[in-house]
Design a protein around this motif. Structure first.
Motif, PDB file in Angstrom:
ATOM      1  N   ASN A  37      21.313  31.401 -42.477  1.00  0.00           N
ATOM      2  CA  ASN A  37      22.350  31.740 -42.404  1.00  0.00           C
ATOM      3  C   ASN A  37      23.571  31.003 -42.532  1.00  0.00           C
ATOM      4  O   ASN A  37      24.950  31.384 -42.760  1.00  0.00           O
ATOM      5  N   ARG A  38      23.405  29.733 -42.214  1.00  0.00           N
ATOM      6  CA  ARG A  38      24.523  28.759 -42.533  1.00  0.00           C
ATOM      7  C   ARG A  38      24.662  28.220 -43.972  1.00  0.00           C
ATOM      8  O   ARG A  38      25.635  27.543 -44.589  1.00  0.00           O
ATOM      9  N   GLY A  39      23.693  28.770 -44.657  1.00  0.00           N
ATOM     10  CA  GLY A  39      23.599  28.313 -46.122  1.00  0.00           C
ATOM     11  C   GLY A  39      23.277  26.860 -46.406  1.00  0.00           C
ATOM     12  O   GLY A  39      23.672  26.082 -47.262  1.00  0.00           O
ATOM     13  N   ASP A  40      22.338  26.347 -45.527  1.00  0.00           N
ATOM     14  CA  ASP A  40      22.049  25.045 -45.495  1.00  0.00           C
ATOM     15  C   ASP A  40      20.561  24.794 -46.238  1.00  0.00           C
ATOM     16  O   ASP A  40      19.718  24.804 -45.543  1.00  0.00           O
ATOM     17  N   GLY A  41      20.891  24.511 -47.444  1.00  0.00           N
ATOM     18  CA  GLY A  41      19.492  24.355 -48.158  1.00  0.00           C
ATOM     19  C   GLY A  41      19.061  23.005 -47.911  1.00  0.00           C
ATOM     20  O   GLY A  41      17.762  22.986 -48.011  1.00  0.00           O
ATOM     21  N   ARG A  42      19.479  22.064 -47.429  1.00  0.00           N
ATOM     22  CA  ARG A  42      19.050  20.697 -47.125  1.00  0.00           C
ATOM     23  C   ARG A  42      17.930  20.952 -45.822  1.00  0.00           C
ATOM     24  O   ARG A  42      16.800  20.508 -45.939  1.00  0.00           O
ATOM     25  N   ALA A  64      13.864  35.455 -45.984  1.00  0.00           N
ATOM     26  CA  ALA A  64      15.008  34.190 -46.201  1.00  0.00           C
ATOM     27  C   ALA A  64      15.362  34.374 -47.716  1.00  0.00           C
ATOM     28  O   ALA A  64      16.778  34.456 -47.846  1.00  0.00           O
ATOM     29  N   LEU A  65      14.533  34.411 -48.571  1.00  0.00           N
ATOM     30  CA  LEU A  65      15.238  34.542 -50.157  1.00  0.00           C
ATOM     31  C   LEU A  65      16.122  35.671 -50.322  1.00  0.00           C
ATOM     32  O   LEU A  65      17.204  35.610 -50.895  1.00  0.00           O
ATOM     33  N   ILE A  66      15.577  36.774 -49.807  1.00  0.00           N
ATOM     34  CA  ILE A  66      16.503  38.061 -49.997  1.00  0.00           C
ATOM     35  C   ILE A  66      17.917  37.818 -49.468  1.00  0.00           C
ATOM     36  O   ILE A  66      18.872  38.231 -49.978  1.00  0.00           O
ATOM     37  N   LEU A  67      17.727  37.417 -47.997  1.00  0.00           N
ATOM     38  CA  LEU A  67      19.069  37.185 -47.448  1.00  0.00           C
ATOM     39  C   LEU A  67      20.015  36.195 -48.015  1.00  0.00           C
ATOM     40  O   LEU A  67      21.215  36.587 -48.302  1.00  0.00           O
ATOM     41  N   ALA A  68      19.515  35.324 -48.543  1.00  0.00           N
ATOM     42  CA  ALA A  68      20.160  34.251 -49.490  1.00  0.00           C
ATOM     43  C   ALA A  68      20.832  34.598 -50.541  1.00  0.00           C
ATOM     44  O   ALA A  68      22.081  34.453 -50.933  1.00  0.00           O
ATOM     45  N   LEU A  69      20.054  35.640 -51.257  1.00  0.00           N
ATOM     46  CA  LEU A  69      20.443  36.440 -52.460  1.00  0.00           C
ATOM     47  C   LEU A  69      21.507  37.240 -52.313  1.00  0.00           C
ATOM     48  O   LEU A  69      22.471  37.426 -52.680  1.00  0.00           O
ATOM     49  N   ARG A  70      21.371  38.080 -51.113  1.00  0.00           N
ATOM     50  CA  ARG A  70      22.319  39.130 -50.779  1.00  0.00           C
ATOM     51  C   ARG A  70      23.501  38.302 -50.317  1.00  0.00           C
ATOM     52  O   ARG A  70      24.687  39.083 -50.549  1.00  0.00           O
ATOM     53  N   ASP A  71      23.503  37.172 -49.558  1.00  0.00           N
ATOM     54  CA  ASP A  71      24.889  36.708 -48.820  1.00  0.00           C
ATOM     55  C   ASP A  71      25.200  35.642 -49.992  1.00  0.00           C
ATOM     56  O   ASP A  71      26.182  34.867 -49.332  1.00  0.00           O
ATOM     57  N   ASP A  72      24.865  35.416 -50.991  1.00  0.00           N
ATOM     58  CA  ASP A  72      25.407  34.469 -51.968  1.00  0.00           C
ATOM     59  C   ASP A  72      25.306  32.896 -51.622  1.00  0.00           C
ATOM     60  O   ASP A  72      26.389  32.225 -51.364  1.00  0.00           O
ATOM     61  N   PRO A  74      23.733  29.877 -52.843  1.00  0.00           N
ATOM     62  CA  PRO A  74      22.979  29.457 -53.775  1.00  0.00           C
ATOM     63  C   PRO A  74      22.233  28.288 -53.324  1.00  0.00           C
ATOM     64  O   PRO A  74      21.247  28.039 -53.896  1.00  0.00           O
ATOM     65  N   GLN A  75      22.765  27.362 -52.648  1.00  0.00           N
ATOM     66  CA  GLN A  75      21.878  26.337 -52.059  1.00  0.00           C
ATOM     67  C   GLN A  75      20.425  26.515 -51.418  1.00  0.00           C
ATOM     68  O   GLN A  75      19.494  25.990 -51.513  1.00  0.00           O
ATOM     69  N   VAL A  76      20.738  27.496 -50.684  1.00  0.00           N
ATOM     70  CA  VAL A  76      19.430  28.472 -49.804  1.00  0.00           C
ATOM     71  C   VAL A  76      18.339  28.750 -50.948  1.00  0.00           C
ATOM     72  O   VAL A  76      17.269  28.419 -50.991  1.00  0.00           O
ATOM     73  N   VAL A  77      19.051  29.554 -51.743  1.00  0.00           N
ATOM     74  CA  VAL A  77      18.171  30.009 -53.043  1.00  0.00           C
ATOM     75  C   VAL A  77      17.462  28.904 -53.659  1.00  0.00           C
ATOM     76  O   VAL A  77      16.011  28.981 -53.887  1.00  0.00           O
ATOM     77  N   ASP A  78      18.218  28.008 -54.195  1.00  0.00           N
ATOM     78  CA  ASP A  78      17.514  26.835 -54.840  1.00  0.00           C
ATOM     79  C   ASP A  78      16.542  26.187 -54.002  1.00  0.00           C
ATOM     80  O   ASP A  78      15.632  25.529 -54.554  1.00  0.00           O
ATOM     81  N   ALA A  79      16.619  26.064 -52.612  1.00  0.00           N
ATOM     82  CA  ALA A  79      15.884  25.230 -51.666  1.00  0.00           C
ATOM     83  C   ALA A  79      14.448  26.143 -51.737  1.00  0.00           C
ATOM     84  O   ALA A  79      13.359  25.663 -51.770  1.00  0.00           O
ATOM     85  N   LEU A  80      14.591  27.493 -51.708  1.00  0.00           N
ATOM     86  CA  LEU A  80      13.511  28.474 -51.369  1.00  0.00           C
ATOM     87  C   LEU A  80      12.758  28.448 -53.006  1.00  0.00           C
ATOM     88  O   LEU A  80      11.528  28.286 -52.876  1.00  0.00           O
ATOM     89  N   LEU A  81      13.325  28.386 -53.860  1.00  0.00           N
ATOM     90  CA  LEU A  81      12.570  28.578 -55.097  1.00  0.00           C
ATOM     91  C   LEU A  81      11.941  27.322 -55.505  1.00  0.00           C
ATOM     92  O   LEU A  81      10.971  27.505 -56.295  1.00  0.00           O
ATOM     93  N   ALA A  82      12.378  25.945 -54.701  1.00  0.00           N
ATOM     94  CA  ALA A  82      11.661  24.943 -55.307  1.00  0.00           C
ATOM     95  C   ALA A  82      10.304  24.828 -54.532  1.00  0.00           C
ATOM     96  O   ALA A  82       9.632  23.941 -54.589  1.00  0.00           O
ATOM     97  N   GLN A  83      10.202  25.637 -53.374  1.00  0.00           N
ATOM     98  CA  GLN A  83       9.064  25.378 -52.472  1.00  0.00           C
ATOM     99  C   GLN A  83       7.843  26.385 -53.364  1.00  0.00           C
ATOM    100  O   GLN A  83       7.701  27.398 -53.721  1.00  0.00           O
ATOM    101  N   PRO A  84       6.665  25.585 -53.442  1.00  0.00           N
ATOM    102  CA  PRO A  84       5.261  25.943 -54.113  1.00  0.00           C
ATOM    103  C   PRO A  84       4.822  27.000 -53.170  1.00  0.00           C
ATOM    104  O   PRO A  84       4.103  27.856 -53.949  1.00  0.00           O
TER     105      PRO A  84
END
Length: 215
Positions: A37-42, A64-72, A74-84
């Motif tokens: 919710n904070r957009g805190d990818g780190r 989490a990924l759908i929320l991050a995409l919905r709420d724009d 990008p740091q959270v999207v990138d952090a999640l997509l980096a997770q195997p």
């Protein structure tokens, strides 16, 4: 009496400290979605590294990924997509996948990353192409078509992507679907065609073009 008052006061202090502590050190899942919710990818990366499941669903059935995409976010999207361990096709309570949300929002880089990770381009019922066609970005439609999306995919009420683009999406998306051979003969359960969808939106130029193509 003084002893009683002193003891009661100590109890209040202890209770207050406990409440503050529980808020500061919440459950990992709470920390995870707070970071989303904070957009805190780190923090997302740190929490997942510590063992939190990146595929968690919140109390409203959202990932989490759908929320991050919905709420724009990008740091959270990138952090999640980096997770195997991320499962790219986990759907929310509405049956939406991350690729569907990325397509609706016109997030082209996220779409490409999801597809490269194995996200399903085709899906029974509402599909990623329906969502792309309803959104603002014709390139999202092109990406899915180039990856084999079913151009005549049927929603639960038998609406096609062309119908969605004709009323809700970008005009260029409707033009692209027509250029790729989308059918103008299809009708949904309400007996509406893509032409009817365009007419209901007041898109006269598109109506005229489709009527010419339908002859």
């Amino acid at each position: 009496m003084k002893w009683f008052l002193r003891t009661a006061a100590q109890a209040v202090v202890v209770s207050t400290v406990c409440l503050i502590g529980s808020a500061a050190f919440g459950a990992p899942s709470d920390d995870f979605f707070n970071a989303v919710n904070r957009g805190d990818g780190r923090s997302i990366g740190r929490l997942v590294d510590s063992g939190v499941d990146p595929n968690l669903v919140d109390g409203k059935g959202q990932t989490a990924l759908i929320l991050a995409l919905r709420d724009d976010s990008p740091q959270v999207v990138d952090a999640l997509l980096a997770q195997p361990r991320l499962q790219v096709d986990v759907a929310n309570a509405s049956g939406e996948t991350p690729l569907m949300m990325a397509a609706l929002k016109g997030k082209l880089d996220a779409m490409q990353a999801l597809i490269q990770r194995g996200a399903s381009v085709n899906r029974a019922g509402w599909s990623p192409l329906h969502y792309a066609a309803s959104g603002p970005e014709p390139k999202a439609v092109a990406i899915l078509l180039d990856r084999g999306a079913d151009i005549e995919a049927l929603s639960p009420n038998r609406s096609t992507p062309l119908m969605m683009a004709s009323r809700y999406g970008a005009m260029d998306s409707a033009d692209l679907l027509l250029a790729r051979g989308a059918s103008l003969k299809a009708r949904n359960d309400a007996d509406l065609s893509a032409i009817d969808f365009a007419r209901s939106a007041g898109r006269d130029r598109l109506v005229t073009r489709m009527e010419q193509l339908a002859r």
